[in-house]
Scaffold this motif. Structure first.
Motif, mmCIF file in Angstrom:
data_model
loop_
_atom_site.group_PDB
_atom_site.id
_atom_site.type_symbol
_atom_site.label_atom_id
_atom_site.label_comp_id
_atom_site.label_asym_id
_atom_site.label_seq_id
_atom_site.Cartn_x
_atom_site.Cartn_y
_atom_site.Cartn_z
ATOM 1 N N PRO A 150 -23.524 73.171 28.908
ATOM 2 C CA PRO A 150 -23.997 74.505 29.302
ATOM 3 C C PRO A 150 -25.508 74.514 29.522
ATOM 4 O O PRO A 150 -26.268 73.902 28.772
ATOM 5 C CB PRO A 150 -23.604 75.374 28.098
ATOM 6 C CG PRO A 150 -22.445 74.657 27.473
ATOM 7 C CD PRO A 150 -22.749 73.202 27.649
ATOM 8 N N GLY A 151 -25.912 75.189 30.592
ATOM 9 C CA GLY A 151 -27.329 75.277 30.929
ATOM 10 C C GLY A 151 -27.825 74.168 31.825
ATOM 11 O O GLY A 151 -28.948 74.238 32.338
ATOM 12 N N ASP A 152 -27.024 73.135 32.030
ATOM 13 C CA ASP A 152 -27.422 72.021 32.889
ATOM 14 C C ASP A 152 -27.008 72.270 34.332
ATOM 15 O O ASP A 152 -26.010 72.949 34.601
ATOM 16 C CB ASP A 152 -26.769 70.716 32.427
ATOM 17 C CG ASP A 152 -27.342 70.195 31.123
ATOM 18 O OD1 ASP A 152 -28.546 70.392 30.889
ATOM 19 O OD2 ASP A 152 -26.571 69.606 30.332
ATOM 20 N N THR A 153 -27.778 71.691 35.240
ATOM 21 C CA THR A 153 -27.386 71.610 36.641
ATOM 22 C C THR A 153 -27.303 70.137 36.999
ATOM 23 O O THR A 153 -28.312 69.427 37.008
ATOM 24 C CB THR A 153 -28.394 72.320 37.555
ATOM 25 O OG1 THR A 153 -28.440 73.713 37.216
ATOM 26 C CG2 THR A 153 -27.990 72.175 39.016
ATOM 27 N N VAL A 154 -26.076 69.674 37.236
ATOM 28 C CA VAL A 154 -25.803 68.251 37.455
ATOM 29 C C VAL A 154 -25.512 68.026 38.932
ATOM 30 O O VAL A 154 -24.674 68.712 39.526
ATOM 31 C CB VAL A 154 -24.592 67.792 36.615
ATOM 32 C CG1 VAL A 154 -24.341 66.307 36.813
ATOM 33 C CG2 VAL A 154 -24.812 68.111 35.143
ATOM 34 N N VAL A 155 -26.199 67.045 39.512
ATOM 35 C CA VAL A 155 -25.931 66.632 40.884
ATOM 36 C C VAL A 155 -25.060 65.383 40.849
ATOM 37 O O VAL A 155 -25.328 64.460 40.085
ATOM 38 C CB VAL A 155 -27.243 66.330 41.633
ATOM 39 C CG1 VAL A 155 -26.949 65.948 43.084
ATOM 40 C CG2 VAL A 155 -28.189 67.518 41.571
ATOM 41 N N VAL A 203 -30.677 70.056 47.896
ATOM 42 C CA VAL A 203 -30.322 70.111 46.477
ATOM 43 C C VAL A 203 -31.211 71.099 45.744
ATOM 44 O O VAL A 203 -30.735 71.915 44.952
ATOM 45 C CB VAL A 203 -30.421 68.707 45.842
ATOM 46 C CG1 VAL A 203 -30.364 68.802 44.316
ATOM 47 C CG2 VAL A 203 -29.300 67.818 46.352
ATOM 48 N N ARG A 204 -32.513 71.033 46.002
ATOM 49 C CA ARG A 204 -33.425 71.973 45.338
ATOM 50 C C ARG A 204 -33.070 73.413 45.691
ATOM 51 O O ARG A 204 -33.102 74.308 44.842
ATOM 52 C CB ARG A 204 -34.873 71.663 45.724
ATOM 53 C CG ARG A 204 -35.463 70.476 44.975
ATOM 54 C CD ARG A 204 -36.956 70.351 45.226
ATOM 55 N NE ARG A 204 -37.218 69.829 46.560
ATOM 56 C CZ ARG A 204 -37.427 68.547 46.840
ATOM 57 N NH1 ARG A 204 -37.416 67.666 45.864
ATOM 58 N NH2 ARG A 204 -37.664 68.156 48.075
ATOM 59 N N GLY A 205 -32.721 73.638 46.951
ATOM 60 C CA GLY A 205 -32.339 74.987 47.350
ATOM 61 C C GLY A 205 -31.071 75.455 46.663
ATOM 62 O O GLY A 205 -30.963 76.609 46.252
ATOM 63 N N ALA A 206 -30.099 74.559 46.530
ATOM 64 C CA ALA A 206 -28.843 74.925 45.878
ATOM 65 C C ALA A 206 -29.024 75.136 44.384
ATOM 66 O O ALA A 206 -28.343 75.974 43.777
ATOM 67 C CB ALA A 206 -27.791 73.845 46.130
ATOM 68 N N ALA A 207 -29.956 74.387 43.785
ATOM 69 C CA ALA A 207 -30.145 74.473 42.337
ATOM 70 C C ALA A 207 -30.900 75.721 41.917
ATOM 71 O O ALA A 207 -30.704 76.233 40.807
ATOM 72 C CB ALA A 207 -30.876 73.227 41.838
ATOM 73 N N ASP A 236 -34.068 78.164 40.724
ATOM 74 C CA ASP A 236 -35.162 78.025 39.767
ATOM 75 C C ASP A 236 -34.841 76.970 38.709
ATOM 76 O O ASP A 236 -33.739 76.948 38.162
ATOM 77 C CB ASP A 236 -35.444 79.359 39.082
ATOM 78 C CG ASP A 236 -35.964 80.417 40.046
ATOM 79 O OD1 ASP A 236 -36.426 80.033 41.145
ATOM 80 O OD2 ASP A 236 -35.885 81.617 39.714
ATOM 81 N N GLY A 237 -35.811 76.135 38.446
ATOM 82 C CA GLY A 237 -35.618 75.100 37.430
ATOM 83 C C GLY A 237 -35.103 73.795 37.989
ATOM 84 O O GLY A 237 -35.337 72.740 37.405
ATOM 85 N N GLY A 238 -34.392 73.843 39.106
ATOM 86 C CA GLY A 238 -33.898 72.636 39.745
ATOM 87 C C GLY A 238 -32.834 71.924 38.921
ATOM 88 O O GLY A 238 -32.453 72.361 37.829
ATOM 89 N N PRO A 239 -32.348 70.786 39.403
ATOM 90 C CA PRO A 239 -31.339 70.022 38.662
ATOM 91 C C PRO A 239 -31.989 69.246 37.512
ATOM 92 O O PRO A 239 -33.174 68.895 37.577
ATOM 93 C CB PRO A 239 -30.785 69.064 39.711
ATOM 94 C CG PRO A 239 -31.929 68.851 40.655
ATOM 95 C CD PRO A 239 -32.674 70.153 40.703
ATOM 96 N N ASN A 240 -31.222 68.982 36.472
ATOM 97 C CA ASN A 240 -31.775 68.204 35.357
ATOM 98 C C ASN A 240 -30.885 67.024 34.955
ATOM 99 O O ASN A 240 -31.140 66.384 33.931
ATOM 100 C CB ASN A 240 -32.051 69.095 34.148
ATOM 101 C CG ASN A 240 -30.811 69.784 33.615
ATOM 102 O OD1 ASN A 240 -29.731 69.682 34.200
ATOM 103 N ND2 ASN A 240 -30.961 70.495 32.524
#
Length: 308
Positions: free
Chosen positions: A142-147, A200-204, A206-210
């Motif tokens: 939870p809270g992660d953005t995974v590519v 990817v940055r646009g889809a993610a 604020d904060g971007g993927p991590n």
């Protein structure tokens, strides 16, 4: 006599042949499985072509295949907790599952839940355990953005769903033909190609993927670390080990995930409707060359499966 895939020397798909073999005899701790379905994997193509000869040399004539699902027909004398007639999912490390019969360690099989189709069961082991290890390696939650690069492939489809089930937001890099499948499974599709880091940055947002899982190779490890600013310990690649060493990223895969317990957990997820193993196409054993030709185009959604 039973039939099995064999090849006598390294080469392209034309070296593969289907021949009569002796029926395998299970060892003391093994079970003999009548194979109902067996997935095929890119690593098997690389082994057949001799690309891993220094690390995993073949002994000719060589068999092929790890994934399997089928019915237990014979038990080794030391086997417990498995019975003749059991329907199982499993794997072998002996390059032997592309066959009508395979002897496999009893420790490598788990029951096939009734809700798991044979084709999905036979496709599951390598991609499922690899995806499981990769998602665990980056600590998706939870809270992660995974590519996930190669999100529509055999490993990618499972890794995307496992990361989603863990509570992460998932961005899947894939061709436009597979966007609908990804979106229907709660994954944000992003087309690969020039400018992908910006997309990817646009889809993610604020904060971007991590976190980043690379199932494809190419330049994705460098992109994840340099362009997207993801910490190396939260990047896992299955392909580009040179860049993994250069940037200090992780390389967890099938070796770290393969076990009957992991298979049982994944199979339960399929039976419960929490996971899907998309099967692009099935081929009879005799058409193994055609199956690998399709696999090696690298454009299929999910898995290709042999049905002996």
């Amino acid at each position: 006599m039973p039939r099995a895939v064999r090849f006598d020397g390294y080469g392209d798909v034309d070296v593969l042949r289907v021949v009569d073999v002796e029926r395998p005899v299970p060892g003391p701790d093994e079970v003999l499985v009548r194979v109902r379905a067996a997935g095929i994997n890119p690593g098997e193509s690389a082994i057949r072509e001799g690309l891993f000869d220094a690390m995993w040399p073949a002994t000719f004539p060589s068999g092929q295949g790890s994934d399997l699902a089928g019915v237990v027909e014979e038990l080794g004398e030391q086997v417990q907790n498995v019975a003749v007639g059991d329907e199982v999912i499993g794997f072998t490390d002996r390059r032997a599952s592309h066959a009508e019969y395979v002897a496999v360690p009893a420790a490598n099989v788990t029951p096939r839940p009734p809700g798991v189709p044979w084709e999905a069961a036979g496709a599951l082991p390598v991609v499922g355990t690899t995806a499981y290890a990769a998602v665990r390696a980056v600590g998706a939650g939870p809270g992660d953005t995974v590519v996930i690069a190669g999100a529509a492939g055999g490993v990618g489809t499972l890794a995307s769903q496992l990361a989603r089930n863990a509570g992460a937001t998932v961005i899947g890099l894939a061709g436009p033909d597979h966007s609908d499948w990804l979106a229907a499974h709660g994954i944000t599709p992003v087309a690969y190609g020039e400018g992908v880091a910006d997309r990817v940055r646009g889809a993610a947002g604020d904060g971007g993927p991590n976190a980043f899982i690379d199932t494809f190779g190419a330049d994705y490890v460098r992109m994840a670390v340099e362009d997207l600013g993801i910490r190396p310990d939260r990047v896992n690649t299955l392909i580009n080990h040179a860049d993994a060493q250069r940037y200090g990223t992780r390389t967890d895969g099938n070796a770290q995930g393969a076990s009957a317990d992991v298979l049982a957990e994944l199979a339960a997820g399929i039976a419960d409707g929490d996971l899907e193993v998309p099967v692009a196409r099935t081929y009879p054993l005799e058409q193994v060359r055609d199956a690998y030709r399709e696999l090696e185009r690298r454009h299929t959604l999910g898995k290709i499966v042999l049905v002996p």
